[in-house]
Design an enzyme around this catalytic site. Structure first.
Site, short mmCIF file in Angstrom:
data_model
loop_
_atom_site.label_atom_id
_atom_site.label_comp_id
_atom_site.label_asym_id
_atom_site.label_seq_id
_atom_site.Cartn_x
_atom_site.Cartn_y
_atom_site.Cartn_z
N ARG A 1 0.71 -0.77 0.17
CA ARG A 1 -0.47 -0.50 -0.04
C ARG A 1 0.67 0.89 0.23
O ARG A 1 1.49 1.23 0.50
CB ARG A 1 -0.61 0.47 1.18
CG ARG A 1 -2.16 -0.86 1.00
CD ARG A 1 -3.15 0.12 -0.17
NE ARG A 1 -4.14 -0.77 0.16
CZ ARG A 1 -4.27 -2.05 -0.83
NH1 ARG A 1 -3.87 -2.74 -1.54
NH2 ARG A 1 -5.79 -3.24 -0.80
N GLU B 1 -4.21 7.47 -4.17
CA GLU B 1 -4.79 6.97 -5.55
C GLU B 1 -6.04 7.43 -6.56
O GLU B 1 -7.43 7.54 -5.81
CB GLU B 1 -4.63 5.68 -5.56
CG GLU B 1 -2.86 4.84 -5.01
CD GLU B 1 -3.31 3.39 -4.79
OE1 GLU B 1 -4.17 2.70 -5.39
OE2 GLU B 1 -2.66 2.26 -4.88
N HIS C 1 -1.49 0.12 -9.71
CA HIS C 1 -2.10 -0.50 -8.76
C HIS C 1 -2.98 -1.65 -9.46
O HIS C 1 -4.01 -1.86 -9.44
CB HIS C 1 -3.04 -0.06 -7.89
CG HIS C 1 -3.79 -0.54 -6.27
ND1 HIS C 1 -4.55 0.00 -5.59
CD2 HIS C 1 -3.34 -2.06 -6.31
CE1 HIS C 1 -4.34 -0.87 -4.49
NE2 HIS C 1 -3.88 -2.08 -5.24
P1 NAD Z 1 -0.81 -11.27 4.58
O1 NAD Z 1 -1.53 -10.81 6.31
O2 NAD Z 1 -1.17 -12.92 4.20
O3 NAD Z 1 0.29 -10.71 5.11
C1 NAD Z 1 0.73 -9.87 5.22
C2 NAD Z 1 2.43 -10.13 6.35
O4 NAD Z 1 2.35 -8.75 6.97
C3 NAD Z 1 2.09 -11.39 7.75
O5 NAD Z 1 2.47 -11.86 7.99
C4 NAD Z 1 1.64 -10.32 8.64
O6 NAD Z 1 2.60 -11.02 10.30
C5 NAD Z 1 2.35 -8.35 8.46
N1 NAD Z 1 2.54 -7.35 9.46
C6 NAD Z 1 1.46 -7.34 10.08
N2 NAD Z 1 1.87 -5.88 10.56
C7 NAD Z 1 2.83 -5.77 10.51
C8 NAD Z 1 3.95 -5.28 10.95
N3 NAD Z 1 3.25 -4.02 11.63
N4 NAD Z 1 5.01 -5.33 11.31
C9 NAD Z 1 4.83 -6.55 10.85
N5 NAD Z 1 4.78 -6.63 9.69
C10 NAD Z 1 3.68 -7.06 10.19
O7 NAD Z 1 -1.22 -10.38 3.26
P2 NAD Z 1 -0.51 -10.94 1.91
O8 NAD Z 1 -1.76 -11.33 1.42
O9 NAD Z 1 0.91 -10.80 1.79
O10 NAD Z 1 -0.90 -8.94 1.13
C11 NAD Z 1 -0.08 -8.21 2.52
C12 NAD Z 1 -0.61 -6.54 1.26
O11 NAD Z 1 -0.07 -6.54 -0.16
C13 NAD Z 1 -2.21 -6.52 1.31
O12 NAD Z 1 -2.33 -6.31 2.83
C14 NAD Z 1 -2.58 -5.50 0.73
O13 NAD Z 1 -2.01 -3.88 0.99
C15 NAD Z 1 -1.21 -5.49 -0.13
N6 NAD Z 1 -1.60 -6.47 -1.97
C16 NAD Z 1 -1.41 -5.27 -3.61
C17 NAD Z 1 -1.94 -6.23 -4.35
C18 NAD Z 1 -1.73 -4.91 -5.24
O14 NAD Z 1 -2.45 -5.24 -6.16
N7 NAD Z 1 -0.95 -3.87 -5.27
C19 NAD Z 1 -2.69 -6.69 -4.06
C20 NAD Z 1 -2.90 -7.86 -3.27
C21 NAD Z 1 -2.64 -7.47 -1.41
#
Ligand code: NAD
Length: 338
Positions: A242, A271, A290
């Site tokens: 994000r 965005e 995105h």
């Molecule tokens: P997920 O929940 O499987 O993984 C997120 C990880 O971040 C987890 O391991 C969690 O423990 C860790 N985390 C959370 N808060 C934290 C902090 N303060 N410090 C350290 N680690 C922390 O999520 P995911 O499926 O891997 O997706 C990650 C992010 O990617 C989503 O939240 C979303 O915002 C973004 N995303 C973007 C797109 C895009 O098109 N650009 C698409 C899908 C997801």
């Protein structure tokens, strides 16, 4: 008995499979595509809706409090930072996301950005198209010189679904992978070819840093001026998580001053980004709008899962991917009070 109630399902924004989704959802109610991210228009549409499906539109406290019959909100995606979860929980409205529809596509896209950035693909493409080689290929300019990946350190911040898939793909390139996450076990890290590390170590030792945390209060501006100062190796930074996980102003300054070699951004603090975003002027940054999630396979998975969740919520079941788990308390309370 009164006339039986027909559900109203509101979808805020369209996508390429919208007709298919509307067809499938019609089985469960009347579907209204409002085609907006505007708060006032959406608030009006949601006032008498039973279910709301959103992409990027903000679902505010006001919208939630004005909704008379809303049972659930489905986020067409993973991040739920655009939804006021507290307000939904208080009103007994379930919020569901679709956690794994695009994991592999986002990991692929992250790698596309890593390679494009470190192999200078975008500026090399421009060099050829604009015929900057003026008749000779030999002695390419210094700015087209790329990085060899083998032996370099890739720091992954956020080692969840996507972070792990990114790590898996790093093995083929012979990178050393450091992973940081809120909860990370030695075992899981090893399974995906990574070594657990704290944030400082990642910032200090990585040649490439990629972000995969959700946007929360804790991760807002996680990459800021102070943390950039800890980066010793002038790394490349990739963000497909994000926008606001990086302080864009600090990033701009660091890119300009050469503290960071380059950045690849799929996401922005605002965005779509304003046309005068200063990052657009820099040659060492590449952008995508995105679309890290966007593939035929992911989109189909997204639609099918959203429809399944809609069916569950409208028939009074909890969704499989319930985000605001505390809502169960509110719902129990409501039932007992009824
Ligand atoms: P997920 O929940 O499987 O993984 C997120 C990880 O971040 C987890 O391991 C969690 O423990 C860790 N985390 C959370 N808060 C934290 C902090 N303060 N410090 C350290 N680690 C922390 O999520 P995911 O499926 O891997 O997706 C990650 C992010 O990617 C989503 O939240 C979303 O915002 C973004 N995303 C973007 C797109 C895009 O098109 N650009 C698409 C899908 C997801």
């Amino acid at each position: 008995m009164g006339v039986s109630h027909r559900n109203k399902i509101v979808i805020s924004e369209p996508h390429p499979l919208i007709n298919e989704e509307i067809d499938l959802l019609s089985k469960y109610g009347d579907v209204v595509l409002v085609n907006t991210t505007k708060e006032d228009v959406l608030t009006e549409a949601v006032r008498d809706a039973d279910l709301l499906i959103v992409d990027f539109a903000r679902v505010t406290k006001n919208m939630i409090e004005n909704a008379q019959r809303l049972k659930g909100i489905i986020r067409h995606g993973i991040g739920v930072d655009n939804i006021d979860l507290e307000a939904a929980t208080r009103r007994g409205i379930v919020v569901a996301n679709i956690p794994d529809y695009s994991t592999k596509t986002v990991a692929d896209h992250t790698w596309a950005l890593i390679l494009a950035l470190t192999r200078k693909i975008v500026i090399a493409d421009k060099y050829v198209r604009d015929k900057l080689y003026v008749g000779r290929w030999e002695n390419p300019p210094e700015y087209l010189k790329g990085l060899e990946l083998e032996g370099k350190v890739l720091g992954i911040i956020g080692f969840g679904r996507i972070g792990r898939e990114v790590a898996k793909r790093a093995q083929g390139f012979g990178l050393k992978v450091l992973a940081y996450s809120r909860h990370i076990s030695e075992e899981i890290a090893r399974e995906f070819g990574a070594v657990p590390a704290n944030l400082e170590t990642i910032l200090r030792e990585s040649d490439i840093i990629t972000l995969h945390v959700p946007l929360t209060k804790e991760t807002y501006h996680l990459i800021n001026e102070d943390r950039i100062r800890l980066m010793r190796k002038k790394p490349y930074i990739i963000n497909t998580s994000r926008g606001a996980v990086i302080d864009e102003k600090a990033l701009y300054k660091a890119l300009k001053e050469g503290l960071i070699a380059g950045a690849a951004l799929d996401v922005f603090e605002i965005e779509p980004p304003p046309e005068d975003n200063p990052l657009f002027k820099l040659d060492n940054v590449i952008f995508t709008p995105h679309i890290a999630w966007y593939s035929e396979e992911a989109l189909r998975r997204l639609v099918m899962t959203a429809v399944e969740e809609a069916a569950r919520i409208l028939s009074g079941e909890l969704p499989k991917n319930l985000v605001n788990k505390d809502v169960i308390q509110t719902l129990r309370f409501k039932k007992e009070g009824a």
